[in-house]
Motif scaffolding. Structure first.
Motif, PDB file in Angstrom:
ATOM      1  N   GLY A 176       0.794  -1.220   0.000  1.00 12.74           N
ATOM      2  CA  GLY A 176       0.000   0.000   0.000  1.00 12.74           C
ATOM      3  C   GLY A 176       0.827   1.271   0.000  1.00 12.74           C
ATOM      4  N   GLU A 177       2.075   1.196   0.422  1.00 14.81           N
ATOM      5  CA  GLU A 177       2.931   2.377   0.466  1.00 14.81           C
ATOM      6  C   GLU A 177       3.223   2.895  -0.944  1.00 14.81           C
ATOM      7  OE1 GLU A 177       5.467   5.433   1.929  1.00 14.81           O
ATOM      8  OE2 GLU A 177       3.830   4.265   2.777  1.00 14.81           O
ATOM      9  N   LEU A 178       3.353   1.993  -1.894  1.00 11.36           N
ATOM     10  CA  LEU A 178       3.668   2.392  -3.265  1.00 11.36           C
ATOM     11  C   LEU A 178       2.562   3.260  -3.856  1.00 11.36           C
ATOM     12  CD1 LEU A 178       5.498   2.307  -5.688  1.00 11.36           C
ATOM     13  CD2 LEU A 178       4.522   0.080  -6.304  1.00 11.36           C
ATOM     14  N   ALA A 179       1.311   2.933  -3.592  1.00 10.94           N
ATOM     15  CA  ALA A 179       0.185   3.733  -4.097  1.00 10.94           C
ATOM     16  C   ALA A 179       0.247   5.152  -3.549  1.00 10.94           C
ATOM     17  CB  ALA A 179      -1.136   3.069  -3.733  1.00 10.94           C
ATOM     18  N   ARG A 180       0.591   5.289  -2.286  1.00 17.46           N
ATOM     19  CA  ARG A 180       0.695   6.612  -1.676  1.00 17.46           C
ATOM     20  C   ARG A 180       1.816   7.419  -2.330  1.00 17.46           C
ATOM     21  NH1 ARG A 180       3.502   9.582   1.456  1.00 17.46           N
ATOM     22  NH2 ARG A 180       5.102   7.992   1.763  1.00 17.46           N
ATOM     23  N   LEU A 181       2.959   6.779  -2.550  1.00 16.86           N
ATOM     24  CA  LEU A 181       4.080   7.458  -3.197  1.00 16.86           C
ATOM     25  C   LEU A 181       3.712   7.910  -4.608  1.00 16.86           C
ATOM     26  CD1 LEU A 181       7.117   5.187  -2.196  1.00 16.86           C
ATOM     27  CD2 LEU A 181       6.680   7.526  -1.443  1.00 16.86           C
ATOM     28  N   LEU A 182       3.068   7.029  -5.358  1.00 14.69           N
ATOM     29  CA  LEU A 182       2.684   7.353  -6.735  1.00 14.69           C
ATOM     30  C   LEU A 182       1.717   8.531  -6.785  1.00 14.69           C
ATOM     31  CD1 LEU A 182       2.264   3.763  -8.199  1.00 14.69           C
ATOM     32  CD2 LEU A 182       3.610   5.572  -9.278  1.00 14.69           C
ATOM     33  N   THR A 183       0.712   8.512  -5.942  1.00 12.83           N
ATOM     34  CA  THR A 183      -0.304   9.562  -5.964  1.00 12.83           C
ATOM     35  C   THR A 183       0.296  10.914  -5.596  1.00 12.83           C
ATOM     36  OG1 THR A 183      -2.039   7.972  -5.379  1.00 12.83           O
ATOM     37  CG2 THR A 183      -2.528  10.293  -5.036  1.00 12.83           C
ATOM     38  N   SER A 184       1.116  10.955  -4.568  1.00 14.95           N
ATOM     39  CA  SER A 184       1.734  12.207  -4.140  1.00 14.95           C
ATOM     40  C   SER A 184       2.624  12.772  -5.241  1.00 14.95           C
ATOM     41  CB  SER A 184       2.544  11.966  -2.866  1.00 14.95           C
ATOM     42  OG  SER A 184       3.239  13.138  -2.482  1.00 14.95           O
ATOM     43  N   TRP A 185       3.397  11.917  -5.852  1.00 11.69           N
ATOM     44  CA  TRP A 185       4.303  12.357  -6.915  1.00 11.69           C
ATOM     45  C   TRP A 185       3.540  12.830  -8.146  1.00 11.69           C
ATOM     46  CZ3 TRP A 185       5.056   9.007 -11.353  1.00 11.69           C
ATOM     47  CH2 TRP A 185       5.980   9.501 -12.277  1.00 11.69           C
ATOM     48  N   MET A 186       2.453  12.125  -8.505  1.00 15.17           N
ATOM     49  CA  MET A 186       1.659  12.514  -9.664  1.00 15.17           C
ATOM     50  C   MET A 186       1.066  13.911  -9.483  1.00 15.17           C
ATOM     51  SD  MET A 186       1.194  10.111 -12.166  1.00 15.17           S
ATOM     52  CE  MET A 186      -0.509   9.940 -12.675  1.00 15.17           C
TER      53      MET A 186
END
Length: 253
Positions: free
Chosen positions: A52-62
């Motif tokens: 689940g951490e990867l989804a958070r990283l992706l969304t913030s960066w996007m």
């Protein structure tokens, strides 16, 4: 010739891409563990750590990339307006961000539309789920082979190969998703600045794909049904962009 502000924005875009890739690869390392599993049931029930951490990283960066796209879109629109005499150079600033020519704070300037955040969250949740699901499946397969007699050294090599495979996938995703968020940020800016047409612009070199090469120069109305199928990225590692056109200034195009 690129302006000082445009150079600053493009530099920031490159920095965001490199920063995120480093975080992405670090997250993959965290997921890529060789668990101590001794039965088929344990293997079947095993879950990735930090899921689940990867989804958070992706969304913030996007969100950050999207905001740079908005700012760059404002800049391009402003250049067209100045070129055709609507505004004087000293009067115009990017409307969505009011960026200084050097340096800016994401907390102060990167205010994103609520709907865009929702779409990014859904997209990146699916993408992260695919990545984590594939890693989990592959690790379970490797551990099952180990359980059935593959030596530990060979199993560790398989885990290392899996890590390298997913680092390559991280590079592909980073480049592709940069293009996705960046172009949608530009489109948001165009819409807010009353741009009525866009032009597809591919990077024309030896790496240009047939999809992008065939669309290079394609002009579309911003409200055209065909636009949705021609917004970069059209493929993995796509580098194409959509540039603004004003029919009132550029009727010949």
């Amino acid at each position: 010739m690129a302006t000082r502000l445009e150079i600053s924005l493009l530099k920031r875009l490159s920095e965001l891409e490199q920063e995120f890739l480093g975080k992405f690869e670090k997250q993959i390392h965290a997921l890529m563990v060789m668990p101590s599993l001794y039965t088929e049931q344990q293997i079947a029930q095993w879950h990735l750590p930090h899921a689940g951490e990867l989804a958070r990283l992706l969304t913030s960066w996007m969100r950050d990339v999207y905001a740079v796209g908005q700012a760059h879109g404002d800049l391009l629109v402003g250049e067209l307006e100045r070129r055709f005499g609507k505004h004087k150079l000293v009067d115009w600033q990017p409307s969505c961000c009011r960026l200084a020519s050097v340096g800016y704070s994401p907390e102060e300037f990167w205010l994103l539309p609520e709907e865009a955040i929702k779409e990014f969250s859904k997209r990146e949740l699916l993408l992260a789920g695919d990545v984590e699901g594939d890693i989990s499946k592959d690790i379970k397969g490797i551990m099952m082979d180990h359980l059935h007699g593959i030596p530990r050294a060979q199993t560790e090599e398989a885990i290392a190969n899996l890590l390298e495979k997913n680092k390559n996938r991280a590079r592909l995703i980073t480049t592709t998703e940069t293009t996705y968020a960046y172009n949608r940020g530009r489109l948001t800016s165009y819409h807010g600045n009353d741009v009525d047409y866009v032009r597809f612009s591919a990077v024309m070199d030896m790496r240009t794909s047939p999809q992008c090469r065939s669309r290079h120069g394609l002009v579309m109305r911003l409200d055209s049904p065909e636009l949705s199928g021609n917004i970069p990225p059209l493929h993995g590692r796509c580098r194409s962009v959509l540039s603004p056109l004003f029919s009132k200034y550029q009727p010949g195009l």
